[in-house]
Design a protein around this motif. Structure first.
Motif, mmCIF file in Angstrom:
data_model
loop_
_atom_site.group_PDB
_atom_site.id
_atom_site.type_symbol
_atom_site.label_atom_id
_atom_site.label_comp_id
_atom_site.label_asym_id
_atom_site.label_seq_id
_atom_site.Cartn_x
_atom_site.Cartn_y
_atom_site.Cartn_z
ATOM 1 N N ARG A 107 0.838 -1.205 0.000
ATOM 2 C CA ARG A 107 0.000 0.000 0.000
ATOM 3 C C ARG A 107 0.873 1.254 0.000
ATOM 4 O O ARG A 107 0.654 2.187 -0.769
ATOM 5 C CB ARG A 107 -0.924 0.020 1.215
ATOM 6 N N VAL A 132 1.237 4.118 -3.013
ATOM 7 C CA VAL A 132 0.919 5.527 -2.747
ATOM 8 C C VAL A 132 2.100 6.417 -3.136
ATOM 9 O O VAL A 132 1.938 7.419 -3.850
ATOM 10 C CB VAL A 132 0.542 5.739 -1.252
ATOM 11 N N GLU A 158 2.576 6.500 -6.987
ATOM 12 C CA GLU A 158 1.524 7.248 -7.679
ATOM 13 C C GLU A 158 1.617 8.742 -7.386
ATOM 14 O O GLU A 158 1.375 9.575 -8.278
ATOM 15 C CB GLU A 158 0.152 6.710 -7.299
ATOM 16 N N ASP A 195 1.904 10.686 -10.662
ATOM 17 C CA ASP A 195 0.664 11.344 -11.072
ATOM 18 C C ASP A 195 0.270 12.529 -10.202
ATOM 19 O O ASP A 195 -0.691 13.232 -10.515
ATOM 20 C CB ASP A 195 -0.500 10.335 -11.069
ATOM 21 N N GLY A 237 -1.199 12.371 -7.359
ATOM 22 C CA GLY A 237 -2.403 12.036 -6.598
ATOM 23 C C GLY A 237 -2.426 10.560 -6.268
ATOM 24 O O GLY A 237 -1.542 9.805 -6.678
ATOM 25 N N VAL A 238 -3.436 10.162 -5.526
ATOM 26 C CA VAL A 238 -3.500 8.778 -5.064
ATOM 27 C C VAL A 238 -4.893 8.208 -5.288
ATOM 28 O O VAL A 238 -5.894 8.886 -5.101
ATOM 29 C CB VAL A 238 -3.172 8.700 -3.552
ATOM 30 N N SER A 239 -4.941 6.938 -5.706
ATOM 31 C CA SER A 239 -6.205 6.194 -5.754
ATOM 32 C C SER A 239 -5.977 4.839 -5.105
ATOM 33 O O SER A 239 -4.845 4.402 -4.942
ATOM 34 C CB SER A 239 -6.693 6.040 -7.198
ATOM 35 N N SER A 240 -7.052 4.192 -4.747
ATOM 36 C CA SER A 240 -6.955 2.924 -4.021
ATOM 37 C C SER A 240 -6.594 1.778 -4.963
ATOM 38 O O SER A 240 -7.192 1.616 -6.011
ATOM 39 C CB SER A 240 -8.279 2.626 -3.334
ATOM 40 N N HIS A 241 -5.591 1.002 -4.586
ATOM 41 C CA HIS A 241 -5.191 -0.168 -5.366
ATOM 42 C C HIS A 241 -5.401 -1.464 -4.589
ATOM 43 O O HIS A 241 -5.457 -2.528 -5.166
ATOM 44 C CB HIS A 241 -3.714 -0.076 -5.762
#
Length: 140
Positions: A101, A105, A108, A112, A114-118
């Motif tokens: 996790r 984070v 990313e 990018d 920013g962060v999204s859930s993986h």
């Protein structure tokens, strides 16, 4: 008969590809003539496609974390187990995969901005006992 006392093995998965990923054509493993295997595609989010009291043993190896409705699945496992049956499972949960996790984070954020859930949320291990108990003392 059977292998280690197992005379019939029923395998179920919601994915046909995963269910058959280790198939090697018509070749059998040594002793396979002593243990019949049946594979079925099924949706573990719904009623399991087996009559009440079908199985002596239900196994799940690191697959329960994919299930959205664990309480219902545990009730279904209880339903398909014989009264003296056993349910053995291993699941990821709690603070599992914290390093993954964190690295996702950081990567990313760097790439990018920013962060999204993986990695999906896991059941807290302290809640597993409550889930099993609410299914009617499944493991007693």
């Amino acid at each position: 008969g059977g292998i280690g006392g197992v005379r019939k093995l029923v395998q179920m998965d919601s994915s046909h590809k995963m269910l058959h990923r280790d198939d090697i054509g018509d070749q059998d493993f040594p002793g396979s003539d002593r243990c019949g295997t049946y594979k079925t595609v099924g949706d573990e989010e719904k009623k399991l496609p087996f009559p009440d009291g079908t199985f002596d043993l239900v196994l799940s190896s690191t697959a329960l974390h994919w299930v959205n409705d664990l309480p219902n699945l545990l009730l279904e496992v209880k339903r398909v187990l014989k009264s003296d049956g056993c349910f053995l499972f291993a699941m990821v949960g709690g603070a599992t995969l914290t390093e993954l996790r964190s690295s996702l984070v950081l990567a990313e954020m760097e790439r990018d901005g920013g962060v999204s859930s993986h990695v999906g949320p896991f059941v807290d291990f302290s809640d597993v006992g409550s889930l099993v108990s609410s299914a009617g003392k499944l493991l007693s």
